[in-house]
Scaffold this motif. Sequence first.
Motif, PDB file in Angstrom:
ATOM      1  N   PRO A 110       0.626  -1.072  -0.004  1.00  0.00           N
ATOM      2  CA  PRO A 110       0.071   0.197  -0.450  1.00  0.00           C
ATOM      3  C   PRO A 110       0.935   1.532  -0.375  1.00  0.00           C
ATOM      4  O   PRO A 110       2.066   0.940   0.127  1.00  0.00           O
ATOM      5  CB  PRO A 110      -1.035   0.070   1.195  1.00  0.00           C
ATOM      6  N   ILE A 111       0.536   2.926  -0.230  1.00  0.00           N
ATOM      7  CA  ILE A 111       1.344   3.904  -0.554  1.00  0.00           C
ATOM      8  C   ILE A 111       1.386   3.951   0.639  1.00  0.00           C
ATOM      9  O   ILE A 111       2.817   4.468   0.596  1.00  0.00           O
ATOM     10  CB  ILE A 111       0.080   4.850  -1.575  1.00  0.00           C
ATOM     11  N   GLU A 112       1.384   3.220   2.270  1.00  0.00           N
ATOM     12  CA  GLU A 112       1.773   4.703   3.310  1.00  0.00           C
ATOM     13  C   GLU A 112       3.000   3.040   3.172  1.00  0.00           C
ATOM     14  O   GLU A 112       3.810   4.004   4.503  1.00  0.00           O
ATOM     15  CB  GLU A 112       0.629   3.934   4.027  1.00  0.00           C
ATOM     16  N   GLN A 113       3.401   2.080   2.468  1.00  0.00           N
ATOM     17  CA  GLN A 113       4.630   1.027   3.101  1.00  0.00           C
ATOM     18  C   GLN A 113       5.270   1.495   2.080  1.00  0.00           C
ATOM     19  O   GLN A 113       6.218   1.354   1.501  1.00  0.00           O
ATOM     20  CB  GLN A 113       4.033  -0.023   3.165  1.00  0.00           C
ATOM     21  N   PHE A 114       4.818   2.755   1.494  1.00  0.00           N
ATOM     22  CA  PHE A 114       6.634   3.374   0.635  1.00  0.00           C
ATOM     23  C   PHE A 114       8.429   2.851   0.951  1.00  0.00           C
ATOM     24  O   PHE A 114       8.459   2.525   0.692  1.00  0.00           O
ATOM     25  CB  PHE A 114       5.903   5.172   0.048  1.00  0.00           C
ATOM     26  N   PRO A 115       8.008   3.443   2.251  1.00  0.00           N
ATOM     27  CA  PRO A 115       9.437   3.449   2.363  1.00  0.00           C
ATOM     28  C   PRO A 115      10.042   2.313   2.359  1.00  0.00           C
ATOM     29  O   PRO A 115      11.496   1.234   2.156  1.00  0.00           O
ATOM     30  CB  PRO A 115       9.283   4.335   4.140  1.00  0.00           C
ATOM     31  N   GLU A 116       9.119   1.309   3.396  1.00  0.00           N
ATOM     32  CA  GLU A 116       9.649   0.324   3.082  1.00  0.00           C
ATOM     33  C   GLU A 116       9.170  -0.425   1.237  1.00  0.00           C
ATOM     34  O   GLU A 116      10.458  -1.224   0.848  1.00  0.00           O
ATOM     35  CB  GLU A 116       8.668  -0.787   3.361  1.00  0.00           C
ATOM     36  N   ALA A 117       8.361  -0.055   0.227  1.00  0.00           N
ATOM     37  CA  ALA A 117       8.704  -0.507  -0.716  1.00  0.00           C
ATOM     38  C   ALA A 117       9.942  -0.025  -1.367  1.00  0.00           C
ATOM     39  O   ALA A 117      10.508  -0.884  -2.681  1.00  0.00           O
ATOM     40  CB  ALA A 117       7.453  -0.302  -2.014  1.00  0.00           C
ATOM     41  N   ILE A 118      10.433   1.155  -1.203  1.00  0.00           N
ATOM     42  CA  ILE A 118      11.429   1.777  -1.742  1.00  0.00           C
ATOM     43  C   ILE A 118      13.010   0.957  -1.751  1.00  0.00           C
ATOM     44  O   ILE A 118      13.459   0.957  -2.617  1.00  0.00           O
ATOM     45  CB  ILE A 118      11.715   3.331  -1.804  1.00  0.00           C
ATOM     46  N   GLU A 119      12.979  -0.005  -0.248  1.00  0.00           N
ATOM     47  CA  GLU A 119      14.126  -0.529   0.290  1.00  0.00           C
ATOM     48  C   GLU A 119      13.671  -1.715  -0.144  1.00  0.00           C
ATOM     49  O   GLU A 119      15.017  -2.537  -0.803  1.00  0.00           O
ATOM     50  CB  GLU A 119      13.978  -0.331   1.871  1.00  0.00           C
ATOM     51  N   MET A 120      13.144  -2.253  -0.080  1.00  0.00           N
ATOM     52  CA  MET A 120      12.585  -3.294  -0.935  1.00  0.00           C
ATOM     53  C   MET A 120      13.841  -3.730  -2.675  1.00  0.00           C
ATOM     54  O   MET A 120      13.756  -4.599  -2.941  1.00  0.00           O
ATOM     55  CB  MET A 120      11.309  -3.585  -0.871  1.00  0.00           C
ATOM     56  N   ALA A 121      13.380  -2.579  -3.375  1.00  0.00           N
ATOM     57  CA  ALA A 121      14.021  -2.637  -5.001  1.00  0.00           C
ATOM     58  C   ALA A 121      15.089  -1.768  -5.021  1.00  0.00           C
ATOM     59  O   ALA A 121      15.600  -2.461  -6.039  1.00  0.00           O
ATOM     60  CB  ALA A 121      12.854  -0.589  -5.436  1.00  0.00           C
ATOM     61  N   ASP A 122      15.146  -1.165  -3.990  1.00  0.00           N
ATOM     62  CA  ASP A 122      16.553  -0.864  -3.925  1.00  0.00           C
ATOM     63  C   ASP A 122      17.676  -1.901  -3.146  1.00  0.00           C
ATOM     64  O   ASP A 122      18.308  -2.212  -3.902  1.00  0.00           O
ATOM     65  CB  ASP A 122      17.098   0.466  -2.598  1.00  0.00           C
ATOM     66  N   LYS A 123      17.346  -2.058  -1.914  1.00  0.00           N
ATOM     67  CA  LYS A 123      18.431  -3.356  -1.113  1.00  0.00           C
ATOM     68  C   LYS A 123      18.271  -5.275  -1.955  1.00  0.00           C
ATOM     69  O   LYS A 123      19.054  -5.872  -1.616  1.00  0.00           O
ATOM     70  CB  LYS A 123      17.986  -3.191  -0.189  1.00  0.00           C
ATOM     71  N   ARG A 124      16.934  -4.818  -2.597  1.00  0.00           N
ATOM     72  CA  ARG A 124      16.000  -6.576  -2.296  1.00  0.00           C
ATOM     73  C   ARG A 124      16.831  -6.774  -1.724  1.00  0.00           C
ATOM     74  O   ARG A 124      17.380  -8.520  -1.866  1.00  0.00           O
ATOM     75  CB  ARG A 124      17.142  -6.665  -3.778  1.00  0.00           C
ATOM     76  N   PRO A 125      16.556  -7.360  -0.504  1.00  0.00           N
ATOM     77  CA  PRO A 125      16.296  -8.631   0.778  1.00  0.00           C
ATOM     78  C   PRO A 125      15.945  -9.898   0.048  1.00  0.00           C
ATOM     79  O   PRO A 125      16.471 -11.328   0.772  1.00  0.00           O
ATOM     80  CB  PRO A 125      16.056  -7.771   1.975  1.00  0.00           C
ATOM     81  N   GLU A 126      14.919 -10.005  -0.875  1.00  0.00           N
ATOM     82  CA  GLU A 126      14.900 -11.407  -1.843  1.00  0.00           C
ATOM     83  C   GLU A 126      14.524 -11.042  -2.919  1.00  0.00           C
ATOM     84  O   GLU A 126      14.172 -10.047  -3.441  1.00  0.00           O
ATOM     85  CB  GLU A 126      13.363 -11.449  -1.222  1.00  0.00           C
ATOM     86  N   PRO A 127      14.428 -11.549  -3.947  1.00  0.00           N
ATOM     87  CA  PRO A 127      14.624 -11.761  -5.002  1.00  0.00           C
ATOM     88  C   PRO A 127      13.491 -10.598  -5.797  1.00  0.00           C
ATOM     89  O   PRO A 127      12.130 -11.005  -5.068  1.00  0.00           O
ATOM     90  CB  PRO A 127      13.983 -12.761  -5.522  1.00  0.00           C
ATOM     91  N   VAL A 128      13.522  -9.817  -6.823  1.00  0.00           N
ATOM     92  CA  VAL A 128      12.519  -8.958  -7.067  1.00  0.00           C
ATOM     93  C   VAL A 128      12.584  -8.457  -8.688  1.00  0.00           C
ATOM     94  O   VAL A 128      13.543  -8.036  -9.417  1.00  0.00           O
ATOM     95  CB  VAL A 128      12.829  -7.325  -6.871  1.00  0.00           C
ATOM     96  N   LEU A 129      11.110  -8.744  -9.375  1.00  0.00           N
ATOM     97  CA  LEU A 129      10.464  -8.122 -10.744  1.00  0.00           C
ATOM     98  C   LEU A 129      10.415  -6.883 -10.815  1.00  0.00           C
ATOM     99  O   LEU A 129      10.721  -5.903 -11.056  1.00  0.00           O
ATOM    100  CB  LEU A 129       9.984  -9.474 -11.401  1.00  0.00           C
ATOM    101  N   LYS A 130       8.938  -7.209  -9.968  1.00  0.00           N
ATOM    102  CA  LYS A 130       8.731  -5.628 -10.183  1.00  0.00           C
ATOM    103  C   LYS A 130       7.973  -5.480  -8.380  1.00  0.00           C
ATOM    104  O   LYS A 130       7.169  -6.149  -7.968  1.00  0.00           O
ATOM    105  CB  LYS A 130       7.781  -5.651 -11.097  1.00  0.00           C
ATOM    106  N   VAL A 131       7.710  -4.505  -8.322  1.00  0.00           N
ATOM    107  CA  VAL A 131       7.420  -3.635  -6.945  1.00  0.00           C
ATOM    108  C   VAL A 131       6.201  -2.972  -6.999  1.00  0.00           C
ATOM    109  O   VAL A 131       6.287  -1.853  -8.009  1.00  0.00           O
ATOM    110  CB  VAL A 131       8.371  -2.802  -6.106  1.00  0.00           C
ATOM    111  N   MET A 132       5.323  -3.497  -6.274  1.00  0.00           N
ATOM    112  CA  MET A 132       3.838  -2.860  -7.221  1.00  0.00           C
ATOM    113  C   MET A 132       3.292  -1.806  -5.864  1.00  0.00           C
ATOM    114  O   MET A 132       2.612  -2.464  -5.366  1.00  0.00           O
ATOM    115  CB  MET A 132       2.826  -3.704  -7.913  1.00  0.00           C
ATOM    116  N   MET A 133       2.761  -0.746  -6.062  1.00  0.00           N
ATOM    117  CA  MET A 133       1.926   0.312  -5.070  1.00  0.00           C
ATOM    118  C   MET A 133       0.658   0.836  -5.240  1.00  0.00           C
ATOM    119  O   MET A 133       0.007   0.403  -6.844  1.00  0.00           O
ATOM    120  CB  MET A 133       2.683   1.450  -4.798  1.00  0.00           C
ATOM    121  N   HIS A 134      -0.376  -0.029  -4.586  1.00  0.00           N
ATOM    122  CA  HIS A 134      -1.289   0.741  -4.634  1.00  0.00           C
ATOM    123  C   HIS A 134      -2.516   1.358  -3.379  1.00  0.00           C
ATOM    124  O   HIS A 134      -1.802   1.526  -2.070  1.00  0.00           O
ATOM    125  CB  HIS A 134      -2.495  -0.924  -4.511  1.00  0.00           C
ATOM    126  N   PHE A 135      -2.987   1.935  -4.022  1.00  0.00           N
ATOM    127  CA  PHE A 135      -3.849   3.045  -2.729  1.00  0.00           C
ATOM    128  C   PHE A 135      -5.203   2.416  -2.995  1.00  0.00           C
ATOM    129  O   PHE A 135      -5.949   1.440  -3.126  1.00  0.00           O
ATOM    130  CB  PHE A 135      -4.206   4.427  -3.900  1.00  0.00           C
TER     131      PHE A 135
END
Length: 342
Positions: free
Chosen positions: A317-342
């Motif tokens: 959810p958009i409220e977790q934007f900091p966590e989402a950016i952290e995931m897309a940046d640091k990739r503590p787990e495999p990532v293809l696409k991070v998706m936000m929703h409102f």
Amino acid sequence: MRAGYMPAIRQAEFRDDMPEPMIEKADDVKIKVVNCGICGSEVHAYHGLHPFRIPPIVSGHEVAGDVVEVGPGVTRFKVGDRVTVEPHYGCGHCWYCGHGLYNVCPDKKVLGAGGWSGGLGEYIVTPEQTVVKLPDTLSYEEGALIEPVANGMYAVRHSNITPETNIVVIGCGPIGIGDFLCARLWNPKSILMVDVSDFNLQKAREMGAELTCNSRRENLAGRVMELTDGVGADLVFLAFGDAPTVQQAFEITRRGGQIAQHALMEDGIAFPYRVHQQHELDFKAYNMYTFEDFELIARAIHEGKMDLSHFVTQRYPIEQFPEAIEMADKRPEPVLKVMMHF
């Protein structure tokens, strides 16, 4: 409005008090965002490495949502329409725009940059010419994924693909997966997907790739020659680029073949001029897309010719934007696409 906001370099936060963009021109369309993907360019902006996505900023350009208001000059859309957006437009009066090349207009505007509030905000306002209506069969998430795939459609449309074409895609991130999904619509003879990540290769297989190669463990040149009877690939897509990868691409492309680059690469990377000239290779670069690519992808999804159901790997959810950016940046787990929703 609610938004994922970067107030400064290496800072990301959720805000619920950001200015809401308003219709100012007759052809403006206001959209309430439902989904917005996080692109590598957002990660670059977060680190202060992007040339025009510069904090403080509400970024985001992979969007889908609902039309909530239209300017008095809008004729193609109405309140309630489900849409996505081609997130750039040209100045409209330069030589490039006059020749249909607005994607390389020197003065073009890009959503989520240069004062144009982006899709990581709850609302965006965009010119009618950029808006694409979604078929009822498409989800909002699929609509938001049209943008990353459109990079591939643009490159594929401008390449020479026939039923006899052997293709290699180097890089199985979102751009390379887009190359594959779009190239497959032209029914080439083969498409070999290449990466050093088993996770990315598995995602490619989930989306229909029959031929994959982990170039860290396998002999890529040998595999290509085996698939092409010793000739080499007709067409190589560079969806990832550094000096060794560029050299590798030139080595596996047949004489007279084509290399298509839309990976973002730094200036100064060594270029194999000798092989380029001796093998009469066609090296072509591609920058983003045009409106037609969005329409073609929406139609392909609607007609069941393109499946994006395996594309998104993390949702927030958009409220977790900091966590989402952290995931897309640091990739503590495999990532293809991070998706936000409102």
